[in-house]
Design a protein around this motif. Structure first.
Motif, short mmCIF file in Angstrom:
data_model
loop_
_atom_site.label_atom_id
_atom_site.label_comp_id
_atom_site.label_asym_id
_atom_site.label_seq_id
_atom_site.Cartn_x
_atom_site.Cartn_y
_atom_site.Cartn_z
N GLN A 73 9.99 -40.85 10.44
CA GLN A 73 9.58 -40.58 11.82
C GLN A 73 9.63 -39.06 12.03
O GLN A 73 10.68 -38.45 11.90
CB GLN A 73 10.54 -41.29 12.77
N VAL A 74 8.50 -38.45 12.31
CA VAL A 74 8.42 -36.99 12.44
C VAL A 74 7.91 -36.62 13.82
O VAL A 74 6.88 -37.12 14.26
CB VAL A 74 7.50 -36.37 11.37
N GLU A 75 8.67 -35.76 14.48
CA GLU A 75 8.27 -35.25 15.80
C GLU A 75 8.19 -33.73 15.67
O GLU A 75 9.11 -33.09 15.16
CB GLU A 75 9.36 -35.63 16.81
N THR A 76 7.07 -33.14 16.07
CA THR A 76 6.94 -31.69 15.98
C THR A 76 6.86 -31.07 17.37
O THR A 76 6.22 -31.62 18.27
CB THR A 76 5.68 -31.30 15.18
N LEU A 77 7.52 -29.95 17.51
CA LEU A 77 7.47 -29.17 18.75
C LEU A 77 6.90 -27.80 18.38
O LEU A 77 7.59 -27.00 17.74
CB LEU A 77 8.88 -29.03 19.35
N THR A 78 5.68 -27.55 18.77
CA THR A 78 5.02 -26.30 18.37
C THR A 78 5.28 -25.22 19.41
O THR A 78 4.38 -24.70 20.07
CB THR A 78 3.50 -26.52 18.19
N CYS A 79 6.58 -24.92 19.55
CA CYS A 79 6.99 -23.91 20.52
C CYS A 79 8.11 -23.09 19.91
O CYS A 79 8.71 -23.48 18.90
CB CYS A 79 7.49 -24.56 21.81
#
Ligand SMILES: [Zn+2]
Length: 272
Positions: A72-78
């Motif tokens: 399970q991968v969650e990305t935050l592009t911040c």
């Protein structure tokens, strides 16, 4: 089944993420990484030249899912410090089992430390020294020394004894010499150590005791900096009695107090 909260999927962070996620105990990843993959990243990165122009976070997710489809991968592009994203970042940290810091600037490292201590999470940090002459791996647990304690200790006692030597404890810092890029081989050595320490800390939690809190491995002999190549230095760094960050944590305090202590610590570093 473990959840990793990682900041940074650059040339140092991505191999760490790759190596720890090969371990089947890792079931979930939250990755904070705002940058776009640039042409100058190619010679030190896992991603191909054809990926230039894409977000590193998206490339990292694809890379991991190609190898572990169930992950399970969650990305935050911040940016880790972006005010508008703090609520979602805090939620992810609160749900994480271990933090992995591969940030390349001091402000992000201090903020990572603050987040981890606020939520009582163990975490690790890898730092490749300028020019790839060696690198550090540090691990942190709730109640132990904070990043401020460690950075202060190393700056004072370990690295910068000669006034004219570049400040290798501050890779990416304002001193010109610290911007010399490390090669992929040196980055890979430190990333491998960082991954091993992270998996050890995850497995053993509060019982983890590798005999150091910070490990320095030299990779080159450098006049007035390192007498020998391939020499490990095992630092057992204590919590500093006068640390503005830990001290604020030691007694019940508001988030505001911690933020003030953090700002003071950063200001102090900037003045040295
Ligand atoms: Zn401290």
């Amino acid at each position: 089944m473990a959840h990793v909260f990682q900041v940074g999927a650059g040339s140092g962070g991505m191999p760490v993420l790759d190596m720890i996620c090969r371990d089947s105990r890792i079931s979930r990843v939250t990755l904070v990484e705002p940058d776009v993959y640039k042409p100058h990243n190619v010679d030190r990165h896992l991603f191909p030249r054809s990926a230039v122009g894409e977000l590193k976070a998206v490339l990292a997710e694809d890379w991991l899912k190609d190898r572990r489809p169930e992950l399970q991968v969650e990305t935050l592009t911040c940016d880790l410090l972006e005010p508008a994203k703090q609520a979602i970042i805090e939620k992810a940290v609160g749900e994480a089992d271990v933090g992995v810091c591969a940030a390349d600037n001091e402000a992000a490292k201090f903020h990572f430390d603050l987040l981890m201590r606020r939520h009582g999470k163990p975490w690790t940090l890898g730092e490749v020294l300028s020019g790839g002459i060696g690198g550090f791996v540090h691990w942190f647990v709730p109640g132990g020394p904070c990043y401020g304690c460690v950075a202060s200790h190393l700056k004072r006692e370990a690295m910068v004894e000669k006034p004219k030597a570049p400040d290798y404890s501050q890779p990416g810092g304002p001193v010109e010499e610290t911007t010399v890029p490390a090669g992929k081989a040196s980055i890979g050595v430190v990333a491998g150590l960082h991954a091993v320490v992270t998996l050890g800390l995850l497995a053993e939690k509060e019982k983890y005791q590798p005999g150091f809190t910070s490990l320095l491995l030299t990779l080159q002999r450098v006049e007035q900096v390192f007498d020998e190549a391939f020499r490990p230095y095992r630092f057992r760094i204590p919590r500093l009695a006068d640390c503005l960050i830990c001290r604020a944590e030691a007694t019940p305090s508001s988030v505001g107090d911690l933020d003030v202590a953090l700002a003071q610590a950063l200001a102090r570093l900037g003045n040295e």
